[in-house]
Write a protein that holds these residues in place. Structure first.
Motif, mmCIF file in Angstrom:
data_model
loop_
_atom_site.group_PDB
_atom_site.id
_atom_site.type_symbol
_atom_site.label_atom_id
_atom_site.label_comp_id
_atom_site.label_asym_id
_atom_site.label_seq_id
_atom_site.Cartn_x
_atom_site.Cartn_y
_atom_site.Cartn_z
ATOM 1 N N GLY A 109 -1.825 -48.343 -88.671
ATOM 2 C CA GLY A 109 -2.657 -47.534 -87.782
ATOM 3 C C GLY A 109 -2.907 -48.231 -86.450
ATOM 4 N N LEU A 110 -3.171 -49.540 -86.516
ATOM 5 C CA LEU A 110 -3.348 -50.305 -85.281
ATOM 6 C C LEU A 110 -2.063 -50.325 -84.462
ATOM 7 C CD1 LEU A 110 -5.457 -53.355 -86.539
ATOM 8 C CD2 LEU A 110 -6.205 -51.564 -84.964
ATOM 9 N N ALA A 111 -0.919 -50.456 -85.146
ATOM 10 C CA ALA A 111 0.365 -50.449 -84.442
ATOM 11 C C ALA A 111 0.570 -49.127 -83.708
ATOM 12 C CB ALA A 111 1.503 -50.695 -85.430
ATOM 13 N N PHE A 112 0.174 -48.022 -84.337
ATOM 14 C CA PHE A 112 0.266 -46.712 -83.691
ATOM 15 C C PHE A 112 -0.535 -46.706 -82.390
ATOM 16 C CE2 PHE A 112 -1.208 -42.518 -82.680
ATOM 17 C CZ PHE A 112 -0.155 -41.665 -82.970
ATOM 18 N N LEU A 113 -1.755 -47.218 -82.442
ATOM 19 C CA LEU A 113 -2.602 -47.212 -81.250
ATOM 20 C C LEU A 113 -2.027 -48.103 -80.154
ATOM 21 C CD1 LEU A 113 -6.179 -47.343 -82.844
ATOM 22 C CD2 LEU A 113 -4.962 -45.357 -81.948
ATOM 23 N N VAL A 114 -1.426 -49.223 -80.543
ATOM 24 C CA VAL A 114 -0.808 -50.114 -79.547
ATOM 25 C C VAL A 114 0.349 -49.396 -78.852
ATOM 26 C CG1 VAL A 114 0.536 -52.217 -79.240
ATOM 27 C CG2 VAL A 114 -1.515 -52.252 -80.675
ATOM 28 N N VAL A 115 1.217 -48.761 -79.643
ATOM 29 C CA VAL A 115 2.336 -48.022 -79.058
ATOM 30 C C VAL A 115 1.829 -46.904 -78.161
ATOM 31 C CG1 VAL A 115 4.323 -46.538 -79.585
ATOM 32 C CG2 VAL A 115 3.911 -48.597 -80.938
ATOM 33 N N LYS A 116 0.795 -46.207 -78.630
ATOM 34 C CA LYS A 116 0.230 -45.135 -77.814
ATOM 35 C C LYS A 116 -0.358 -45.671 -76.509
ATOM 36 C CE LYS A 116 0.127 -41.449 -78.418
ATOM 37 N NZ LYS A 116 1.025 -40.407 -77.838
ATOM 38 N N GLY A 117 -0.921 -46.885 -76.545
ATOM 39 C CA GLY A 117 -1.436 -47.502 -75.336
ATOM 40 C C GLY A 117 -0.335 -47.757 -74.318
ATOM 41 N N PHE A 118 0.819 -48.254 -74.782
ATOM 42 C CA PHE A 118 1.958 -48.447 -73.879
ATOM 43 C C PHE A 118 2.427 -47.104 -73.303
ATOM 44 C CE2 PHE A 118 2.577 -52.494 -76.266
ATOM 45 C CZ PHE A 118 2.549 -53.352 -75.172
ATOM 46 N N GLU A 119 2.413 -46.085 -74.151
ATOM 47 C CA GLU A 119 2.832 -44.759 -73.673
ATOM 48 C C GLU A 119 1.857 -44.224 -72.634
ATOM 49 O OE1 GLU A 119 4.011 -40.339 -75.438
ATOM 50 O OE2 GLU A 119 3.189 -41.881 -76.776
ATOM 51 N N TYR A 120 0.567 -44.374 -72.886
ATOM 52 C CA TYR A 120 -0.419 -43.934 -71.904
ATOM 53 C C TYR A 120 -0.230 -44.647 -70.563
ATOM 54 C CZ TYR A 120 -3.379 -41.277 -75.176
ATOM 55 O OH TYR A 120 -3.884 -40.357 -76.043
ATOM 56 N N GLU A 122 2.519 -45.811 -69.322
ATOM 57 C CA GLU A 122 3.690 -45.222 -68.669
ATOM 58 C C GLU A 122 3.343 -43.868 -68.051
ATOM 59 O OE1 GLU A 122 7.389 -43.201 -70.642
ATOM 60 O OE2 GLU A 122 7.801 -45.350 -70.485
ATOM 61 N N ASP A 123 2.582 -43.071 -68.775
ATOM 62 C CA ASP A 123 2.184 -41.757 -68.256
ATOM 63 C C ASP A 123 1.338 -41.894 -66.992
ATOM 64 O OD1 ASP A 123 3.465 -40.509 -70.374
ATOM 65 O OD2 ASP A 123 1.677 -40.539 -71.631
ATOM 66 N N ILE A 124 0.434 -42.866 -66.992
ATOM 67 C CA ILE A 124 -0.413 -43.086 -65.809
ATOM 68 C C ILE A 124 0.438 -43.548 -64.628
ATOM 69 C CG2 ILE A 124 -2.267 -44.511 -64.865
ATOM 70 C CD1 ILE A 124 -3.495 -44.506 -67.703
ATOM 71 N N ASP A 125 1.387 -44.448 -64.906
ATOM 72 C CA ASP A 125 2.266 -44.932 -63.828
ATOM 73 C C ASP A 125 3.105 -43.803 -63.233
ATOM 74 O OD1 ASP A 125 1.323 -47.489 -64.195
ATOM 75 O OD2 ASP A 125 2.985 -48.140 -65.469
ATOM 76 N N LYS A 126 3.431 -42.802 -64.048
ATOM 77 C CA LYS A 126 4.239 -41.674 -63.578
ATOM 78 C C LYS A 126 3.371 -40.538 -63.017
ATOM 79 C CE LYS A 126 7.493 -40.427 -66.498
ATOM 80 N NZ LYS A 126 8.142 -40.129 -67.814
ATOM 81 N N SER A 127 2.054 -40.784 -62.916
ATOM 82 C CA SER A 127 1.098 -39.794 -62.372
ATOM 83 C C SER A 127 1.163 -38.480 -63.145
ATOM 84 C CB SER A 127 1.372 -39.547 -60.879
ATOM 85 O OG SER A 127 1.181 -40.722 -60.135
ATOM 86 N N LEU A 128 1.086 -38.589 -64.463
ATOM 87 C CA LEU A 128 1.132 -37.409 -65.321
ATOM 88 C C LEU A 128 -0.255 -37.018 -65.829
ATOM 89 C CD1 LEU A 128 4.413 -38.147 -67.321
ATOM 90 C CD2 LEU A 128 4.085 -36.548 -65.417
ATOM 91 N N ILE A 129 -1.258 -37.371 -65.065
ATOM 92 C CA ILE A 129 -2.627 -36.967 -65.381
ATOM 93 C C ILE A 129 -2.961 -35.743 -64.522
ATOM 94 C CG2 ILE A 129 -5.049 -37.644 -65.396
ATOM 95 C CD1 ILE A 129 -4.178 -40.516 -65.636
ATOM 96 N N PRO A 130 -3.364 -34.630 -65.126
ATOM 97 C CA PRO A 130 -3.676 -33.435 -64.335
ATOM 98 C C PRO A 130 -4.714 -33.723 -63.257
ATOM 99 C CG PRO A 130 -3.592 -32.905 -66.664
ATOM 100 C CD PRO A 130 -3.494 -34.397 -66.575
ATOM 101 N N GLY A 131 -4.447 -33.232 -62.060
ATOM 102 C CA GLY A 131 -5.356 -33.466 -60.949
ATOM 103 C C GLY A 131 -4.632 -33.398 -59.618
ATOM 104 N N LEU A 132 -5.246 -33.937 -58.591
ATOM 105 C CA LEU A 132 -4.696 -33.853 -57.241
ATOM 106 C C LEU A 132 -3.383 -34.609 -57.089
ATOM 107 C CD1 LEU A 132 -7.958 -34.273 -55.111
ATOM 108 C CD2 LEU A 132 -6.672 -32.160 -55.551
ATOM 109 N N HIS A 133 -3.213 -35.682 -57.828
ATOM 110 C CA HIS A 133 -2.033 -36.529 -57.657
ATOM 111 C C HIS A 133 -1.003 -36.314 -58.761
ATOM 112 C CE1 HIS A 133 -4.209 -38.548 -54.476
ATOM 113 N NE2 HIS A 133 -5.217 -38.770 -55.307
#
Length: 214
Positions: A109-120, A122-133
């Motif tokens: 379960g912890l490993a899942f959260l770690v992988v999800k953290g890396f994915e998040y 990457e998503d932030i770096d690609k500006s995939l958060i809904p909003g102005l940017h």
């Protein structure tokens, strides 16, 4: 004192009634959770039907490798949780196996959260958060990623709760303070963990597969 008597809690006067009440309670809770996630998925289906092209474009931006790795991790954790439950019901001779499988489940379960953290990240770096940017040109793609961030965050919260519950049982087992046979705490925790896994099995194709069939 027998293991059954050690498990009896107030206000119950018999272990059988306490166990039945625990099972009924967890199934009611699981049903309410399925209604919650089911409503989110139904909303997703409606939005995807009306914005198929935008959802396909957004789906192609998700990292399928992170999603697939996490799916394998959670499926493996379901196996270790099931083995832990079976080991507990088999008696004292299998206590070490139960503790090992519970520990492995929590670590997965912890490993899942770690992988999800890396994915998040990457998503932030690609500006995939809904909003102005937001980086994608399709306006409806923000609906997809709004769903993505909401359901994955809620799922991560549920998983974190599950990790705490499983870790507690592993610790009690190590301290020999966890009765084994017919333990309602272990049964309820196992059902909760499997719910978290099942929800992810439904989320995986909704998040990672749109736009990749062609």
């Amino acid at each position: 004192m027998t293991e059954t008597n050690a498990l009896l809690r107030e206000p119950w006067d018999s272990f059988a009634r306490q166990r039945d009440a625990g099972r009924f309670g967890i199934w009611v809770f699981l049903a309410s959770e399925m209604l919650f996630f089911g409503a989110l998925m139904a909303t997703y289906a409606i939005c995807r039907t009306e914005n198929a092209a935008a959802f396909s474009a957004a789906g192609r931006e998700t990292d399928i490798w992170y999603g697939t790795i996490n799916t394998v991790i959670l499926l493996t954790s379901s196996l270790t949780m099931a083995v832990a439950s079976q080991a507990a019901s088999s008696g004292r001779d299998f206590r070490r196996l139960m503790i090992g499988c519970l520990s492995a489940t929590a670590l997965l379960g912890l490993a899942f959260l770690v992988v999800k953290g890396f994915e998040y990240k990457e998503d932030i770096d690609k500006s995939l958060i809904p909003g102005l940017h937001f980086s994608l040109p399709q306006a409806a793609a923000q609906l997809f990623f709004g769903f993505y961030w909401l359901v994955t965050a809620v799922h991560a919260i549920h998983l974190t709760i599950g990790i705490v519950l499983v870790s507690r049982l592993a610790l009690l087992g190590y301290l020999k303070r966890l009765p084994l046979s017919c333990n309602p705490e272990l049964e309820v925790t196992a059902l909760y963990w499997h719910l978290v896994d099942i929800v992810w099995i439904f989320l995986y194709p909704l998040i990672y597969l749109p736009g990749r069939a062609s």
